[in-house]
Design an enzyme around this catalytic site. Structure first.
Site, PDB file in Angstrom:
ATOM      1  N   LYS A  24       0.820  -1.182  -0.026  1.00 57.72           N
ATOM      2  CA  LYS A  24       0.150   0.064   0.105  1.00 57.72           C
ATOM      3  C   LYS A  24       0.819   1.384  -0.056  1.00 57.72           C
ATOM      4  O   LYS A  24       0.705   2.086  -0.803  1.00 57.72           O
ATOM      5  CB  LYS A  24      -0.931  -0.049   1.231  1.00 57.72           C
ATOM      6  CG  LYS A  24      -1.674   1.199   1.426  1.00 57.72           C
ATOM      7  CD  LYS A  24      -2.929   0.750   2.401  1.00 57.72           C
ATOM      8  CE  LYS A  24      -2.846   1.087   3.674  1.00 57.72           C
ATOM      9  NZ  LYS A  24      -2.519   2.058   4.351  1.00 57.72           N
ATOM     10  N   ARG A  29       2.899   5.931  -3.329  1.00 57.49           N
ATOM     11  CA  ARG A  29       4.217   6.647  -3.554  1.00 57.49           C
ATOM     12  C   ARG A  29       4.191   6.632  -5.087  1.00 57.49           C
ATOM     13  O   ARG A  29       4.822   7.490  -5.758  1.00 57.49           O
ATOM     14  CB  ARG A  29       5.199   6.220  -2.855  1.00 57.49           C
ATOM     15  CG  ARG A  29       5.161   6.868  -1.365  1.00 57.49           C
ATOM     16  CD  ARG A  29       6.171   6.169  -0.523  1.00 57.49           C
ATOM     17  NE  ARG A  29       6.003   6.775   0.910  1.00 57.49           N
ATOM     18  CZ  ARG A  29       5.235   6.485   1.938  1.00 57.49           C
ATOM     19  NH1 ARG A  29       4.368   5.711   1.668  1.00 57.49           N
ATOM     20  NH2 ARG A  29       5.389   6.823   3.226  1.00 57.49           N
ATOM     21  N   ARG A 124      -7.998  12.299  12.644  1.00 53.52           N
ATOM     22  CA  ARG A 124      -6.495  11.993  12.597  1.00 53.52           C
ATOM     23  C   ARG A 124      -5.548  13.125  13.035  1.00 53.52           C
ATOM     24  O   ARG A 124      -6.249  14.058  11.978  1.00 53.52           O
ATOM     25  CB  ARG A 124      -6.267  10.900  11.621  1.00 53.52           C
ATOM     26  CG  ARG A 124      -6.746   9.436  11.801  1.00 53.52           C
ATOM     27  CD  ARG A 124      -6.497   8.484  10.830  1.00 53.52           C
ATOM     28  NE  ARG A 124      -5.057   8.134  10.681  1.00 53.52           N
ATOM     29  CZ  ARG A 124      -4.583   7.123  10.021  1.00 53.52           C
ATOM     30  NH1 ARG A 124      -5.258   6.756   8.903  1.00 53.52           N
ATOM     31  NH2 ARG A 124      -3.144   7.204  10.192  1.00 53.52           N
ATOM     32  N   SER A 169       7.429   8.775  12.331  1.00 52.42           N
ATOM     33  CA  SER A 169       6.356   8.614  11.469  1.00 52.42           C
ATOM     34  C   SER A 169       6.930   8.899   9.827  1.00 52.42           C
ATOM     35  O   SER A 169       7.367   9.918   9.577  1.00 52.42           O
ATOM     36  CB  SER A 169       5.298   9.822  11.806  1.00 52.42           C
ATOM     37  OG  SER A 169       4.416   9.992  10.521  1.00 52.42           O
ATOM     38  N   ASP A 317       1.848  -1.431  11.891  1.00 50.60           N
ATOM     39  CA  ASP A 317       0.647  -1.648  11.543  1.00 50.60           C
ATOM     40  C   ASP A 317       0.362  -3.083  11.690  1.00 50.60           C
ATOM     41  O   ASP A 317      -0.889  -3.606  11.515  1.00 50.60           O
ATOM     42  CB  ASP A 317       0.692  -1.526   9.965  1.00 50.60           C
ATOM     43  CG  ASP A 317       0.701   0.089   9.611  1.00 50.60           C
ATOM     44  OD1 ASP A 317       0.332   0.843  10.303  1.00 50.60           O
ATOM     45  OD2 ASP A 317       0.823   0.113   8.440  1.00 50.60           O
ATOM     46  N   ARG A 348      -6.213   1.813  18.054  1.00 49.46           N
ATOM     47  CA  ARG A 348      -6.014   0.181  17.774  1.00 49.46           C
ATOM     48  C   ARG A 348      -5.531  -0.464  19.278  1.00 49.46           C
ATOM     49  O   ARG A 348      -5.869  -1.563  19.155  1.00 49.46           O
ATOM     50  CB  ARG A 348      -5.066   0.065  16.779  1.00 49.46           C
ATOM     51  CG  ARG A 348      -5.495   0.172  15.405  1.00 49.46           C
ATOM     52  CD  ARG A 348      -4.378   0.032  14.321  1.00 49.46           C
ATOM     53  NE  ARG A 348      -4.863   0.152  12.875  1.00 49.46           N
ATOM     54  CZ  ARG A 348      -4.418   0.494  11.780  1.00 49.46           C
ATOM     55  NH1 ARG A 348      -2.823   0.315  11.828  1.00 49.46           N
ATOM     56  NH2 ARG A 348      -5.182   0.447  10.593  1.00 49.46           N
ATOM     57  N   ARG A 390      -7.399  -3.289   9.520  1.00 52.96           N
ATOM     58  CA  ARG A 390      -6.437  -4.069  10.124  1.00 52.96           C
ATOM     59  C   ARG A 390      -7.080  -4.842  11.402  1.00 52.96           C
ATOM     60  O   ARG A 390      -6.691  -6.011  11.782  1.00 52.96           O
ATOM     61  CB  ARG A 390      -5.199  -3.436  10.515  1.00 52.96           C
ATOM     62  CG  ARG A 390      -4.541  -2.725   9.553  1.00 52.96           C
ATOM     63  CD  ARG A 390      -3.166  -2.697   9.451  1.00 52.96           C
ATOM     64  NE  ARG A 390      -2.524  -1.971   8.373  1.00 52.96           N
ATOM     65  CZ  ARG A 390      -2.311  -2.613   7.060  1.00 52.96           C
ATOM     66  NH1 ARG A 390      -2.429  -3.991   6.784  1.00 52.96           N
ATOM     67  NH2 ARG A 390      -1.719  -1.689   6.301  1.00 52.96           N
TER      68      ARG A 390
HETATM   69  O1  SPQ Z   1      -2.503   5.426   5.348  1.00 56.60           O
HETATM   70  P1  SPQ Z   1      -3.011   5.090   6.575  1.00 56.60           P
HETATM   71  O2  SPQ Z   1      -4.418   5.207   7.097  1.00 56.60           O
HETATM   72  O3  SPQ Z   1      -2.159   5.964   7.833  1.00 56.60           O
HETATM   73  O4  SPQ Z   1      -2.544   3.524   6.935  1.00 56.60           O
HETATM   74  C1  SPQ Z   1      -1.871   2.869   8.011  1.00 56.60           C
HETATM   75  C2  SPQ Z   1      -2.385   1.293   7.875  1.00 56.60           C
HETATM   76  O5  SPQ Z   1      -2.679   0.723   8.899  1.00 56.60           O
HETATM   77  O6  SPQ Z   1      -2.501   0.939   6.600  1.00 56.60           O
HETATM   78  C3  SPQ Z   1      -2.055   3.260   9.484  1.00 56.60           C
HETATM   79  F1  SPQ Z   1      -3.032   3.513   9.825  1.00 56.60           F
HETATM   80  O7  SPQ Z   1      -0.302   2.573   7.586  1.00 56.60           O
HETATM   81  C4  SPQ Z   1       0.673   3.858   7.857  1.00 56.60           C
HETATM   82  C5  SPQ Z   1       1.741   3.247   8.777  1.00 56.60           C
HETATM   83  O8  SPQ Z   1       1.287   3.212   9.869  1.00 56.60           O
HETATM   84  C6  SPQ Z   1       1.305   3.933   6.264  1.00 56.60           C
HETATM   85  C7  SPQ Z   1       2.576   4.870   6.193  1.00 56.60           C
HETATM   86  C8  SPQ Z   1       3.018   5.150   4.931  1.00 56.60           C
HETATM   87  O9  SPQ Z   1       2.661   4.762   4.041  1.00 56.60           O
HETATM   88  O10 SPQ Z   1       3.718   6.157   5.013  1.00 56.60           O
HETATM   89  C9  SPQ Z   1       3.181   4.998   7.410  1.00 56.60           C
HETATM   90  C10 SPQ Z   1       2.695   4.576   8.898  1.00 56.60           C
HETATM   91  O11 SPQ Z   1       2.238   5.716   9.394  1.00 56.60           O
HETATM   92  P2  SPQ Z   1       2.987   6.794  10.481  1.00 56.60           P
HETATM   93  O12 SPQ Z   1       2.090   7.549  11.077  1.00 56.60           O
HETATM   94  O13 SPQ Z   1       3.978   6.025  11.046  1.00 56.60           O
HETATM   95  O14 SPQ Z   1       3.717   7.688   9.404  1.00 56.60           O
END
Ligand code: SPQ
Length: 435
Positions: A24, A29, A124, A169, A317, A348, A390
């Site tokens: 995903k 990206r 969020r 993040s 995740d 979660r 999830r």
């Molecule tokens: O896109 P989204 O909704 O934030 O999806 C999640 C997931 O569980 O699929 C989190 F809810 O994944 C994020 C992940 O937790 C996807 C991501 C990315 O593609 O950069 C990074 C992570 O989030 P973060 O907040 O740590 O940057």
């Protein structure tokens, strides 16, 4: 409309080989970079999940030509300076990645745009992205001073910043780097815990110069991206559900092929090994930016472990499914330093604890994670997904060891990241859908 599914308790062994859908994070990206780049970008193995389709829809509203044929995507773009100002809102659906990365991309564009997502996105936190972008000069307004969607972005000229990340993040890091592409000067991002690095890898793949060492990324602004080919590997976060199914269902053997093995994402494999899982990892030989390979898992006796620190961003995740895994392990599993779970599609920590307790799990929430004692025989019952893919998949995988059927409410949310999840579950099990 009935949006629930009932899974029969299935205590039979699981067998089979699966290619899980595309990653995903990489699929999002690939479309974003292809739209920003000049020329043609082709993507294979694209995830046709709802979140990635939201990303495509946003870029189409900017006038980018995107063609989808099966899991192949072709993007033809004259570069972001030739995008059209959107006359419609950009709907990011349930996708935090789309929302946060688009903010970084649009902040340095020549356009005015408005971003809106669903109810979960509206809750969020966006401040974590908007604060550094505003330091770069971004003009963004939104609810509660720009903390929540809907958000309006007036693109403007940006200046590079040197930013120390307050939370691990990848979305915040990526938003800053993508804004940095259009900014004057060298953008520097400092991470104390390394988050997934798909953005850094893909920037290089599209021809940009960037250095990354010891948690410091340096990225000179004003670079052009050039269209290329992106092969999206299977998503290890999706594979995680079948790895856990294979290890907890007695007598099972599951092989997952062409899965992404980027070390910033493979924390789940480290956890499985530490818990005692019989796991074989066969890396593929490939020149590609993203490492891939096959993973084979056999049902195994497991022991509880402690999970925390810099492992957390590498499996953030996967924590819902790791919690289910821990219910089947001997001893205590402690998950800590995972407070970020509270600001995902749902809280979660609360969701996992509430739903697994309904099945009889011995699990308690802590401020930054959870404590799980096992092994426990799980019963059945009606579980809520909270509209979080999830949590929905965690509930479904519980049926491979539960003694009674499991009903999952709002099960359709699983299509956010794994549209053919139930077909794959059927492939490896003798599972039956009652409704
Ligand atoms: O896109 P989204 O909704 O934030 O999806 C999640 C997931 O569980 O699929 C989190 F809810 O994944 C994020 C992940 O937790 C996807 C991501 C990315 O593609 O950069 C990074 C992570 O989030 P973060 O907040 O740590 O940057």
């Amino acid at each position: 409309m009935i949006d629930s599914i009932i899974l029969q308790a299935n205590q039979n062994p699981l067998q089979g080989s699966l290619r899980v859908p595309g990653d995903k994070s990489i699929s999002h990206r690939a479309v974003m970079f292809g739209a920003m780049a000049k020329g043609k970008t082709t993507v294979s193995g694209f995830l046709l999940g709802d979140d990635c389709l939201s990303t495509i829809s946003c870029f189409r509203k900017l006038g980018v030509d995107i063609q989808v044929t099966g899991t192949n995507v072709t993007i033809n773009s004259d570069g972001m300076e030739n995008w059209n100002e959107p006359i419609e809102i950009l709907d990011t659906g349930n996708s935090g990645t789309t929302t946060r990365l688009m903010l970084g991309i649009l902040a340095g564009s020549h356009l005015h745009s408005v971003l809106v997502g669903d109810e979960s996105i509206a809750k969020r936190p966006m401040k974590r992205v908007i604060d550094p972008l505003r330091q770069m000069g971004a003009q963004i307004t939104g609810r509660s001073g720009g903390q929540f969607t809907p958000l309006a972005v007036q693109g403007t000229k940006l200046t590079a910043i040197d930013y120390k990340m307050p939370v691990a993040s990848a979305q915040v890091k990526s938003a800053i780097l993508l804004a940095g592409l259009r900014a004057k000067g060298i953008t520097i991002v400092r991470e104390s815990e390394v988050s997934r690095d798909h953005t850094e890898r893909m920037l290089r793949q599209f021809g940009a110069q960037l250095t990354s060492a010891n948690g410091v990324i340096q990225f000179p602004g004003g670079q052009m991206l050039t269209g290329t080919h992106v092969d999206v590997p299977g998503d290890i976060s999706s594979a995680a559900f079948f790895l856990v199914a294979g290890v907890i269902a007695k007598g099972s053997l599951i092989r997952l092929i062409h899965v992404g093995l980027n070390p910033t994402r493979t924390g789940i494999l480290d956890v499985l090994k530490q818990m005692g899982a019989q796991l074989e990892i066969e890396p593929n030989d490939s020149e590609s930016e993203e490492p891939t390979g096959s993973v084979t898992i056999r049902s195994s006796e497991l022991k509880g472990i402690e999970i925390g620190g810099d492992l957390i961003p590498r499996l953030i995740d996967e924590i819902p499914i790791i919690a289910l895994l821990a219910t089947q392990a001997h001893g205590t599993t402690i998950i800590k330093n995972a407070e970020e779970l509270k600001v995902k599609e749902t809280d979660r920590i609360a969701a996992v604890v509430d739903e697994l307790r309904k099945l009889g799990a011995n699990i308690e929430a802590t401020d930054d994670g959870m404590i799980i004692k096992g092994p426990v025989t799980l019963s059945g019952g009606k579980l809520q997904s909270y509209g979080d893919h999830r949590i929905g998949m965690m509930a479904a995988i519980a049926s491979v060891v539960s003694t009674q059927p499991i009903e999952i409410e709002q099960a359709s949310c699983i299509s956010v990241s794994y549209p053919n999840f139930f077909e794959h579950l059927k492939t490896v099990s003798s599972f039956e859908t009652l409704r």
